[in-house]
Design a protein around this motif. Structure first.
Motif, PDB file in Angstrom:
ATOM      1  N   ILE A  25       0.839  -1.197   0.000  1.00  0.00           N
ATOM      2  CA  ILE A  25       0.000   0.000   0.000  1.00  0.00           C
ATOM      3  C   ILE A  25       0.875   1.249   0.000  1.00  0.00           C
ATOM      4  CG2 ILE A  25      -1.650   1.349   1.354  1.00  0.00           C
ATOM      5  CD1 ILE A  25      -2.805  -1.372   2.332  1.00  0.00           C
ATOM      6  N   ALA A  26       1.905   1.265   0.853  1.00  0.00           N
ATOM      7  CA  ALA A  26       2.798   2.429   0.922  1.00  0.00           C
ATOM      8  C   ALA A  26       3.502   2.674  -0.399  1.00  0.00           C
ATOM      9  CB  ALA A  26       3.828   2.229   2.038  1.00  0.00           C
ATOM     10  N   ALA A  27       3.838   1.591  -1.119  1.00  0.00           N
ATOM     11  CA  ALA A  27       4.560   1.714  -2.382  1.00  0.00           C
ATOM     12  C   ALA A  27       3.643   2.030  -3.558  1.00  0.00           C
ATOM     13  CB  ALA A  27       5.324   0.419  -2.673  1.00  0.00           C
ATOM     14  N   GLY A  28       2.330   2.051  -3.321  1.00  0.00           N
ATOM     15  CA  GLY A  28       1.404   2.340  -4.398  1.00  0.00           C
ATOM     16  C   GLY A  28       1.061   1.142  -5.256  1.00  0.00           C
ATOM     17  N   ARG A  29       1.487  -0.030  -4.850  1.00  0.00           N
ATOM     18  CA  ARG A  29       1.121  -1.244  -5.592  1.00  0.00           C
ATOM     19  C   ARG A  29      -0.324  -1.624  -5.314  1.00  0.00           C
ATOM     20  NH1 ARG A  29       5.554  -5.728  -4.648  1.00  0.00           N
ATOM     21  NH2 ARG A  29       4.613  -6.581  -6.533  1.00  0.00           N
ATOM     22  N   LEU A  30      -0.813  -1.214  -4.148  1.00  0.00           N
ATOM     23  CA  LEU A  30      -2.238  -1.291  -3.828  1.00  0.00           C
ATOM     24  C   LEU A  30      -2.682   0.132  -3.533  1.00  0.00           C
ATOM     25  CD1 LEU A  30      -2.252  -4.389  -1.425  1.00  0.00           C
ATOM     26  CD2 LEU A  30      -3.041  -4.334  -3.796  1.00  0.00           C
ATOM     27  N   ILE A  31      -3.716   0.617  -4.200  1.00  0.00           N
ATOM     28  CA  ILE A  31      -4.084   2.028  -4.094  1.00  0.00           C
ATOM     29  C   ILE A  31      -5.374   2.202  -3.301  1.00  0.00           C
ATOM     30  CG2 ILE A  31      -2.905   2.618  -6.236  1.00  0.00           C
ATOM     31  CD1 ILE A  31      -5.625   2.691  -7.600  1.00  0.00           C
ATOM     32  N   ASP A  32      -5.534   3.398  -2.763  1.00  0.00           N
ATOM     33  CA  ASP A  32      -6.705   3.729  -1.966  1.00  0.00           C
ATOM     34  C   ASP A  32      -7.984   3.458  -2.756  1.00  0.00           C
ATOM     35  OD1 ASP A  32      -8.033   4.784   0.305  1.00  0.00           O
ATOM     36  OD2 ASP A  32      -8.317   6.683  -0.755  1.00  0.00           O
ATOM     37  N   GLY A  33      -8.894   2.727  -2.150  1.00  0.00           N
ATOM     38  CA  GLY A  33     -10.156   2.399  -2.798  1.00  0.00           C
ATOM     39  C   GLY A  33     -10.141   1.120  -3.603  1.00  0.00           C
ATOM     40  N   GLU A  34      -8.956   0.524  -3.792  1.00  0.00           N
ATOM     41  CA  GLU A  34      -8.876  -0.699  -4.591  1.00  0.00           C
ATOM     42  C   GLU A  34      -9.520  -1.869  -3.855  1.00  0.00           C
ATOM     43  OE1 GLU A  34      -5.451  -3.610  -6.588  1.00  0.00           O
ATOM     44  OE2 GLU A  34      -4.936  -1.580  -5.935  1.00  0.00           O
ATOM     45  N   ARG A  35     -10.262  -2.647  -4.598  1.00  0.00           N
ATOM     46  CA  ARG A  35     -10.857  -3.854  -4.040  1.00  0.00           C
ATOM     47  C   ARG A  35      -9.855  -4.994  -4.141  1.00  0.00           C
ATOM     48  NH1 ARG A  35     -16.344  -6.886  -6.308  1.00  0.00           N
ATOM     49  NH2 ARG A  35     -16.323  -8.638  -4.832  1.00  0.00           N
ATOM     50  N   LEU A  36      -9.596  -5.657  -3.024  1.00  0.00           N
ATOM     51  CA  LEU A  36      -8.661  -6.777  -3.017  1.00  0.00           C
ATOM     52  C   LEU A  36      -9.295  -7.996  -3.686  1.00  0.00           C
ATOM     53  CD1 LEU A  36      -7.158  -6.542   0.595  1.00  0.00           C
ATOM     54  CD2 LEU A  36      -6.190  -5.681  -1.551  1.00  0.00           C
TER      55      LEU A  36
END
Length: 236
Positions: A25-36
């Motif tokens: 998440i911190a690296a932007g590989r998972l972004i705010d609002g993204e569904r896992l």
């Protein structure tokens, strides 16, 4: 990916998975609002049980980094990583993220050498030398000195996260750190299994770390392979 069988004092697997997701998440590989992805798919990819994954997701939810919507799924909420075990670990894979791991090379209790920068209040300290990984990629070697006034490091109890060891075994937490980044030749104790030989130029980080005391309690030196890792400092 989890390292529980490699080190008896490794972080619990569910914490390892939570920390990996936090760093993504911190690296932007998972972004705010993204569904896992669906939990069963994630568990299979991470090679853990669904139950373990759910414990990991619960940790993220407690930190405010995940919203679990009944009947819809799990959604990322990017709120920073100040509560992460590895919040101060600044090295990442070139594509971002990666779970930090470590092989302990030595732990010694010594008089501080005269060429060591001044820190702490004691003339002695614990010296830890380790080889560091991100996931299964070798990225760095490091030497950490803990001032003896803050306690002694017991190799038998040491885990991948030294800062977590400080909190759980010695009763203090690192609250801030100052890094100085440059280049320097690898030390003569560089293990043969590292990516470059001793004496070759590598990325270099000197760090002073503080607890709640006026004087820094820790000083560390990290040599990293810039072909395999990047130093990243994010400002929130």
């Amino acid at each position: 990916m989890p390292a529980s069988n490699r080190n008896p004092n490794a972080l619990p697997v569910y914490i390892q998975i939570a920390e990996l997701l936090i760093r993504d998440i911190a690296a932007g590989r998972l972004i705010d609002g993204e569904r896992l992805p669906p939990e069963r798919d994630m568990a299979a990819r991470l090679q853990v049980s669904v139950g373990t994954l759910r414990k990991s997701l619960a940790e993220l939810e407690k930190k405010g980094m995940l919203e679990r919507i009944q009947g819809s799924g799990n959604y990322v909420r990017e709120t920073g990583t100040q509560n992460s075990v590895y919040a101060m670990f600044r090295l990442e894979l070139p594509e971002g993220g990666g779970l930090p791991r470590a092989d302990i090379l030595s732990v010694d209790h010594l008089d501080k050498p005269i060429d060591l920068p001044r820190f702490g209040t004691s003339n002695r300290g614990s010296r830890v030398r380790r080889m560091r990984y991100l996931n299964d990629t070798i990225i760095a070697v490091e030497e950490i000195w803990l001032d003896e006034s803050a306690g002694q490091i017991d190799r038998a109890l040491l885990s991948d996260s030294l800062y977590r060891y400080y909190q759980h075994q010695l009763g203090f937490w690192i609250t801030r750190a100052e890094d100085r980044v440059t280049v320097r030749p690898l030390p003569d104790w560089t293990p043969s299994g590292f990516t470059k030989p001793a004496g070759e130029i590598a990325g270099y980080i000197e760090r002073f770390s503080w607890s709640d005391r006026a004087e820094p309690v820790e000083f560390s030196k990290t040599w990293f392979d810039p072909d395999r890792a990047t130093y990243v400092q994010r400002l929130k």
